[in-house]
Motif scaffolding. Structure first.
Motif, PDB file in Angstrom:
ATOM      1  N   TYR A 131       0.984  -1.392  -0.230  1.00  0.00           N
ATOM      2  CA  TYR A 131      -0.192   0.128   0.183  1.00  0.00           C
ATOM      3  C   TYR A 131       0.742   1.172   0.021  1.00  0.00           C
ATOM      4  N   PHE A 220      -5.480  -4.279   1.663  1.00  0.00           N
ATOM      5  CA  PHE A 220      -4.502  -2.504   1.667  1.00  0.00           C
ATOM      6  C   PHE A 220      -4.785  -2.610  -0.131  1.00  0.00           C
ATOM      7  N   THR A 221      -4.593  -3.595  -0.922  1.00  0.00           N
ATOM      8  CA  THR A 221      -4.275  -3.428  -1.868  1.00  0.00           C
ATOM      9  C   THR A 221      -5.452  -3.737  -3.113  1.00  0.00           C
TER      10      THR A 221
END
Length: 286
Positions: A131, A220-221
């Motif tokens: 991230y 988070f991705t």
């Protein structure tokens, strides 16, 4: 009567042995009981959610009955497939380097140390790292970011497996190849690697099984996408995140889909482990 039985030292050791065995069997039984409980609950709830629509319909809107996991299944296959394509050659080549040139090489020692750290690092740390270096710079979530995070998790598994398997090759086989005049690189690629190809493939399959159920790095991705999409440069639906979100929802239909997705992930990981162990058992010489 045997005099050793009357020996107090022997009797004390025999008692300690029996107590240790009893406690070990008891601990194993408790662990197996909890495992059977978890698997039984998963099978009971998961099979109830299995239907044709699970593979043909996309995730439904909140409160909407029906729906499926088609977009999440396709998204997971795309990200896991891309991460496998990236991590497999990198991991195998790095493992070959460590096995062939890493005996007295400080760079190889550092590489092994970093690999061991990455093996034990929490997956959420990998997700935060991707991230920070990728998602924050491009300013949007994407399937590519998810594939990068999964690759970083898979590479150490492939590296260590390849390194360990190559070290099992007998030195006499390598000496025979060198005696025939084969160069070092050819011995490494066509003799040593070929001798343990089943073990290397096993490592790749275990790496795939490891990343198939990862949720934290994808939050988070890749994040998620309620709709069907093939665009890897945009937020992409995936099974682990959908399971996490649907399991925490107040809607019964969503929770049912979460159980079905959990059963799919568990069955996939179990199948990959069975294939890898079967392949390793059949092709590795005794």
């Amino acid at each position: 009567m045997n005099t050793t039985i009357k020996n107090p030292v022997y009797r004390k050791r025999l008692l300690a042995h029996r107590v240790g065995i009893t406690l070990s069997v008891l601990a194993m039984g408790i662990g197996l009981a909890f495992l059977a409980w978890i698997l039984g609950t998963l099978l009971y709830n998961g099979f109830g959610a299995l239907a044709g629509t699970l593979f043909t319909n996309d995730t439904p809107a909140p409160g909407t009955p029906g729906g499926g996991l088609r977009n999440a299944i396709v998204g997971s296959l795309m990200m896991v497939g891309l991460s496998t394509l990236v991590s497999t050659p990198i991991g195998i080549l790095a493992g070959i380097y460590l096995a062939e040139y890493g005996e007295n090489n400080k760079f190889a020692q550092v590489t092994r140390f970093v690999t061991d750290i990455m093996l034990s690092a929490p997956s959420i740390v990998i997700g935060l790292f991707v991230y920070a270096i990728y998602v924050a710079n491009v300013q949007h979530f994407s399937g590519y970011a998810g594939a990068i995070a999964l690759s970083l998790i898979a590479v150490p598994v492939v590296v260590r497996t390849t390194d360990n398997m190559l070290r099992l090759v007998p030195s006499s086989l390598l000496e025979a190849a060198y005696a025939l005049g084969a160069p070092h690189w050819k011995v490494a690629m066509t003799v040593r690697l070929r001798a343990v190809k089943a073990g290397v493939v096993t490592g790749v399959l275990l790496a795939v099984a490891r990343v198939a159920g990862e949720t934290a790095p994808l939050l988070f991705t890749a994040l998620n996408n309620q709709f069907y999409s093939h665009d890897m440069n945009a937020p992409l639906a995936n099974l682990p995140v959908v399971i996490y979100q649907f399991a925490m929802s107040p809607y019964d239909d969503w929770r049912s889909l979460a159980w079905g997705g959990a059963l799919l992930v568990t069955a996939t990981v179990l199948l990959l482990n069975i294939i890898s162990r079967t392949m390793f058992a059949q092709k590795t010489p005794r």
